[in-house]
Design a protein around this motif. Structure first.
Motif, PDB file in Angstrom:
ATOM      1  N   ALA A  20      52.966  45.662  34.880  1.00  0.00           N
ATOM      2  CA  ALA A  20      52.499  46.170  33.586  1.00  0.00           C
ATOM      3  C   ALA A  20      51.571  45.182  32.900  1.00  0.00           C
ATOM      4  O   ALA A  20      50.737  45.571  32.076  1.00  0.00           O
ATOM      5  CB  ALA A  20      53.690  46.487  32.687  1.00  0.00           C
ATOM      6  N   ARG A  21      51.698  43.897  33.231  1.00  0.00           N
ATOM      7  CA  ARG A  21      50.885  42.859  32.584  1.00  0.00           C
ATOM      8  C   ARG A  21      49.644  42.477  33.400  1.00  0.00           C
ATOM      9  O   ARG A  21      48.927  41.558  33.033  1.00  0.00           O
ATOM     10  CB  ARG A  21      51.739  41.608  32.337  1.00  0.00           C
ATOM     11  N   MET A  22      49.389  43.193  34.475  1.00  0.00           N
ATOM     12  CA  MET A  22      48.203  42.894  35.274  1.00  0.00           C
ATOM     13  C   MET A  22      46.960  43.170  34.429  1.00  0.00           C
ATOM     14  O   MET A  22      46.801  44.259  33.881  1.00  0.00           O
ATOM     15  CB  MET A  22      48.204  43.760  36.530  1.00  0.00           C
ATOM     16  N   PRO A  23      46.062  42.180  34.272  1.00  0.00           N
ATOM     17  CA  PRO A  23      44.908  42.385  33.383  1.00  0.00           C
ATOM     18  C   PRO A  23      43.906  43.377  33.953  1.00  0.00           C
ATOM     19  O   PRO A  23      43.876  43.646  35.165  1.00  0.00           O
ATOM     20  CB  PRO A  23      44.300  40.979  33.278  1.00  0.00           C
ATOM     21  N   ALA A  24      43.095  43.920  33.094  1.00  0.00           N
ATOM     22  CA  ALA A  24      42.050  44.854  33.515  1.00  0.00           C
ATOM     23  C   ALA A  24      41.134  44.174  34.524  1.00  0.00           C
ATOM     24  O   ALA A  24      40.753  43.013  34.361  1.00  0.00           O
ATOM     25  CB  ALA A  24      41.255  45.323  32.302  1.00  0.00           C
ATOM     26  N   GLY A  25      40.794  44.927  35.564  1.00  0.00           N
ATOM     27  CA  GLY A  25      39.922  44.387  36.597  1.00  0.00           C
ATOM     28  C   GLY A  25      40.657  43.655  37.702  1.00  0.00           C
ATOM     29  O   GLY A  25      40.019  43.158  38.640  1.00  0.00           O
ATOM     30  N   TYR A  26      41.987  43.602  37.625  1.00  0.00           N
ATOM     31  CA  TYR A  26      42.803  42.933  38.642  1.00  0.00           C
ATOM     32  C   TYR A  26      43.757  43.968  39.244  1.00  0.00           C
ATOM     33  O   TYR A  26      44.469  44.670  38.512  1.00  0.00           O
ATOM     34  CB  TYR A  26      43.584  41.762  38.041  1.00  0.00           C
ATOM     35  N   ARG A  27      43.761  44.067  40.569  1.00  0.00           N
ATOM     36  CA  ARG A  27      44.507  45.115  41.274  1.00  0.00           C
ATOM     37  C   ARG A  27      45.585  44.473  42.153  1.00  0.00           C
ATOM     38  O   ARG A  27      45.302  43.604  42.982  1.00  0.00           O
ATOM     39  CB  ARG A  27      43.545  45.921  42.131  1.00  0.00           C
ATOM     40  N   ALA A  28      46.815  44.915  41.985  1.00  0.00           N
ATOM     41  CA  ALA A  28      47.951  44.326  42.699  1.00  0.00           C
ATOM     42  C   ALA A  28      48.081  44.883  44.111  1.00  0.00           C
ATOM     43  O   ALA A  28      48.022  46.091  44.330  1.00  0.00           O
ATOM     44  CB  ALA A  28      49.240  44.587  41.932  1.00  0.00           C
ATOM     45  N   ILE A  29      48.263  43.975  45.064  1.00  0.00           N
ATOM     46  CA  ILE A  29      48.653  44.320  46.433  1.00  0.00           C
ATOM     47  C   ILE A  29      50.006  43.671  46.681  1.00  0.00           C
ATOM     48  O   ILE A  29      50.100  42.451  46.835  1.00  0.00           O
ATOM     49  CB  ILE A  29      47.634  43.819  47.475  1.00  0.00           C
ATOM     50  N   PRO A  85      50.686  37.241  34.696  1.00  0.00           N
ATOM     51  CA  PRO A  85      49.425  37.774  35.224  1.00  0.00           C
ATOM     52  C   PRO A  85      48.265  37.661  34.240  1.00  0.00           C
ATOM     53  O   PRO A  85      47.104  37.632  34.667  1.00  0.00           O
ATOM     54  CB  PRO A  85      49.757  39.241  35.518  1.00  0.00           C
ATOM     55  N   ALA A  86      48.567  37.589  32.945  1.00  0.00           N
ATOM     56  CA  ALA A  86      47.495  37.469  31.958  1.00  0.00           C
ATOM     57  C   ALA A  86      46.698  36.184  32.134  1.00  0.00           C
ATOM     58  O   ALA A  86      45.568  36.072  31.631  1.00  0.00           O
ATOM     59  CB  ALA A  86      48.072  37.523  30.546  1.00  0.00           C
ATOM     60  N   GLN A  87      47.247  35.204  32.876  1.00  0.00           N
ATOM     61  CA  GLN A  87      46.540  33.949  33.103  1.00  0.00           C
ATOM     62  C   GLN A  87      45.695  33.967  34.383  1.00  0.00           C
ATOM     63  O   GLN A  87      45.011  32.983  34.693  1.00  0.00           O
ATOM     64  CB  GLN A  87      47.541  32.785  33.141  1.00  0.00           C
ATOM     65  N   LEU A  88      45.720  35.068  35.099  1.00  0.00           N
ATOM     66  CA  LEU A  88      44.912  35.163  36.320  1.00  0.00           C
ATOM     67  C   LEU A  88      43.411  34.959  36.067  1.00  0.00           C
ATOM     68  O   LEU A  88      42.754  34.253  36.844  1.00  0.00           O
ATOM     69  CB  LEU A  88      45.150  36.508  37.007  1.00  0.00           C
ATOM     70  N   PRO A  89      42.823  35.546  35.022  1.00  0.00           N
ATOM     71  CA  PRO A  89      41.389  35.323  34.806  1.00  0.00           C
ATOM     72  C   PRO A  89      41.040  33.846  34.604  1.00  0.00           C
ATOM     73  O   PRO A  89      39.960  33.403  35.028  1.00  0.00           O
ATOM     74  CB  PRO A  89      41.089  36.154  33.552  1.00  0.00           C
ATOM     75  N   ALA A  90      41.932  33.079  33.982  1.00  0.00           N
ATOM     76  CA  ALA A  90      41.669  31.652  33.798  1.00  0.00           C
ATOM     77  C   ALA A  90      41.678  30.916  35.124  1.00  0.00           C
ATOM     78  O   ALA A  90      40.890  29.986  35.342  1.00  0.00           O
ATOM     79  CB  ALA A  90      42.714  31.048  32.846  1.00  0.00           C
ATOM     80  N   VAL A  91      42.580  31.327  36.029  1.00  0.00           N
ATOM     81  CA  VAL A  91      42.645  30.691  37.343  1.00  0.00           C
ATOM     82  C   VAL A  91      41.451  31.106  38.199  1.00  0.00           C
ATOM     83  O   VAL A  91      40.820  30.272  38.871  1.00  0.00           O
ATOM     84  CB  VAL A  91      43.969  31.045  38.046  1.00  0.00           C
ATOM     85  N   ALA A  92      41.131  32.375  38.190  1.00  0.00           N
ATOM     86  CA  ALA A  92      40.036  32.873  39.031  1.00  0.00           C
ATOM     87  C   ALA A  92      38.657  32.535  38.476  1.00  0.00           C
ATOM     88  O   ALA A  92      37.672  32.559  39.222  1.00  0.00           O
ATOM     89  CB  ALA A  92      40.162  34.389  39.194  1.00  0.00           C
ATOM     90  N   GLY A  93      38.593  32.194  37.205  1.00  0.00           N
ATOM     91  CA  GLY A  93      37.303  31.960  36.560  1.00  0.00           C
ATOM     92  C   GLY A  93      36.398  30.975  37.274  1.00  0.00           C
ATOM     93  O   GLY A  93      35.209  31.277  37.499  1.00  0.00           O
ATOM     94  N   PRO A  94      36.875  29.771  37.638  1.00  0.00           N
ATOM     95  CA  PRO A  94      35.983  28.816  38.308  1.00  0.00           C
ATOM     96  C   PRO A  94      35.414  29.330  39.621  1.00  0.00           C
ATOM     97  O   PRO A  94      34.300  28.957  40.000  1.00  0.00           O
ATOM     98  CB  PRO A  94      36.900  27.602  38.548  1.00  0.00           C
ATOM     99  N   VAL A  95      36.165  30.192  40.321  1.00  0.00           N
ATOM    100  CA  VAL A  95      35.667  30.758  41.576  1.00  0.00           C
ATOM    101  C   VAL A  95      34.644  31.846  41.278  1.00  0.00           C
ATOM    102  O   VAL A  95      33.561  31.900  41.890  1.00  0.00           O
ATOM    103  CB  VAL A  95      36.824  31.293  42.435  1.00  0.00           C
ATOM    104  N   HIS A  96      34.952  32.720  40.339  1.00  0.00           N
ATOM    105  CA  HIS A  96      33.996  33.760  39.950  1.00  0.00           C
ATOM    106  C   HIS A  96      32.674  33.152  39.466  1.00  0.00           C
ATOM    107  O   HIS A  96      31.595  33.683  39.740  1.00  0.00           O
ATOM    108  CB  HIS A  96      34.587  34.627  38.844  1.00  0.00           C
ATOM    109  N   ASP A  97      32.770  32.025  38.735  1.00  0.00           N
ATOM    110  CA  ASP A  97      31.580  31.415  38.142  1.00  0.00           C
ATOM    111  C   ASP A  97      30.817  30.521  39.115  1.00  0.00           C
ATOM    112  O   ASP A  97      29.751  29.992  38.768  1.00  0.00           O
ATOM    113  CB  ASP A  97      31.979  30.596  36.908  1.00  0.00           C
ATOM    114  N   GLY A  98      31.369  30.309  40.317  1.00  0.00           N
ATOM    115  CA  GLY A  98      30.701  29.466  41.292  1.00  0.00           C
ATOM    116  C   GLY A  98      30.908  27.982  41.086  1.00  0.00           C
ATOM    117  O   GLY A  98      30.195  27.163  41.682  1.00  0.00           O
ATOM    118  N   ASP A  99      31.882  27.610  40.255  1.00  0.00           N
ATOM    119  CA  ASP A  99      32.146  26.192  39.990  1.00  0.00           C
ATOM    120  C   ASP A  99      33.145  25.586  40.964  1.00  0.00           C
ATOM    121  O   ASP A  99      33.336  24.368  40.996  1.00  0.00           O
ATOM    122  CB  ASP A  99      32.677  26.016  38.560  1.00  0.00           C
ATOM    123  N   ALA A 100      33.827  26.406  41.740  1.00  0.00           N
ATOM    124  CA  ALA A 100      34.817  25.919  42.706  1.00  0.00           C
ATOM    125  C   ALA A 100      34.981  26.958  43.803  1.00  0.00           C
ATOM    126  O   ALA A 100      34.762  28.152  43.580  1.00  0.00           O
ATOM    127  CB  ALA A 100      36.167  25.657  42.031  1.00  0.00           C
TER     128      ALA A 100
END
Length: 217
Positions: A20-29, A85-100
């Motif tokens: 229920a707490r999965m943020p928008a744009g994130y899909r659970a497998i 799960p609400a903290q997933l965008p913070a973790v994925a951010g550096p990868v999405h942005d090309g910084d890591a």
């Protein structure tokens, strides 16, 4: 869309709140790895994609989930409610942005007793050995991370048990990946669930054994 791989074995009580707490744009497998408590049915009822993996082991579940994910950035997170799960965008951010190439969550317990002393000490020892071995400035061999699917598969990770997270970091270091460590809350896991690693001294010992084998390669 960013896929989130949730290795799962007997996590039915945690899944409704987690999904229920999965943020928008994130899909659970949800990768069901031998559950006997109806976890797969619960996950499907709450909108998750479910795949079944018969080979036992954390690494086996994560690898199957990565294979099932769409190309792009993929996250991995435990399914026992110990992460938000609400903290997933913070973790994925550096990868999405090309910084890591790899972002890893560094656990910060929100209350006493969340991270048992025996497990915390073992993690600190392994992280120290990892820093000496790879030069990566990493302090936690944690279960919340993000990377591009193509990159993960190119690393050709082989461990299918508890050594998988450590093998990933070692391989990332050898490949020259930039690794970002992001602070994340470490929460009390959902009532009715039990960690396969930190929940018992035996589970921690098994994880140390698997990870020590990876370090010795």
């Amino acid at each position: 869309m960013t896929d989130v791989v949730l290795p799962c074995r007997n996590e039915a009580p945690a899944l409704p709140g987690l999904l229920a707490r999965m943020p928008a744009g994130y899909r659970a497998i949800v990768v069901d790895n031998g559950s006997t408590d109806g976890s797969a049915a619960v996950a499907r009822a709450h909108g998750a994609r479910v795949i079944t993996v018969t080979e036992p082991g954390y690494g086996a579940a994560v690898h199957a989930g990565v294979l099932a994910a769409d190309d792009g950035v993929v996250c991995v997170m435990d399914a026992d409610g110990s992460f938000d799960p609400a903290q997933l965008p913070a973790v994925a951010g550096p990868v999405h942005d090309g910084d890591a190439e790899l972002a890893a969550g560094r656990r910060r317990p929100v209350a006493r007793g969340v991270w048992p002393v025996h497990a915390r000490a073992a993690n600190a020892l392994l992280a120290h050995r990892l820093r000496r071995t790879t030069g990566l400035d990493v302090h936690d061999i944690g279960p919340m991370r993000a990377a591009r699917r193509s990159g993960l598969l190119a690393l050709d990770l082989r461990d299918r048990r508890f050594g998988y997270p450590l093998e990933l970091l070692i391989a990332a270091g050898r490949a020259g990946w930039r690794v970002a460590e992001i602070d994340v809350d470490y929460l009390p896991r959902a009532a009715g669930t039990r960690s396969k690693v930190t929940g018992t001294a035996l589970g921690t010992a098994r994880a140390i054994r698997d990870m020590s084998r990876v370090l010795s390669r």
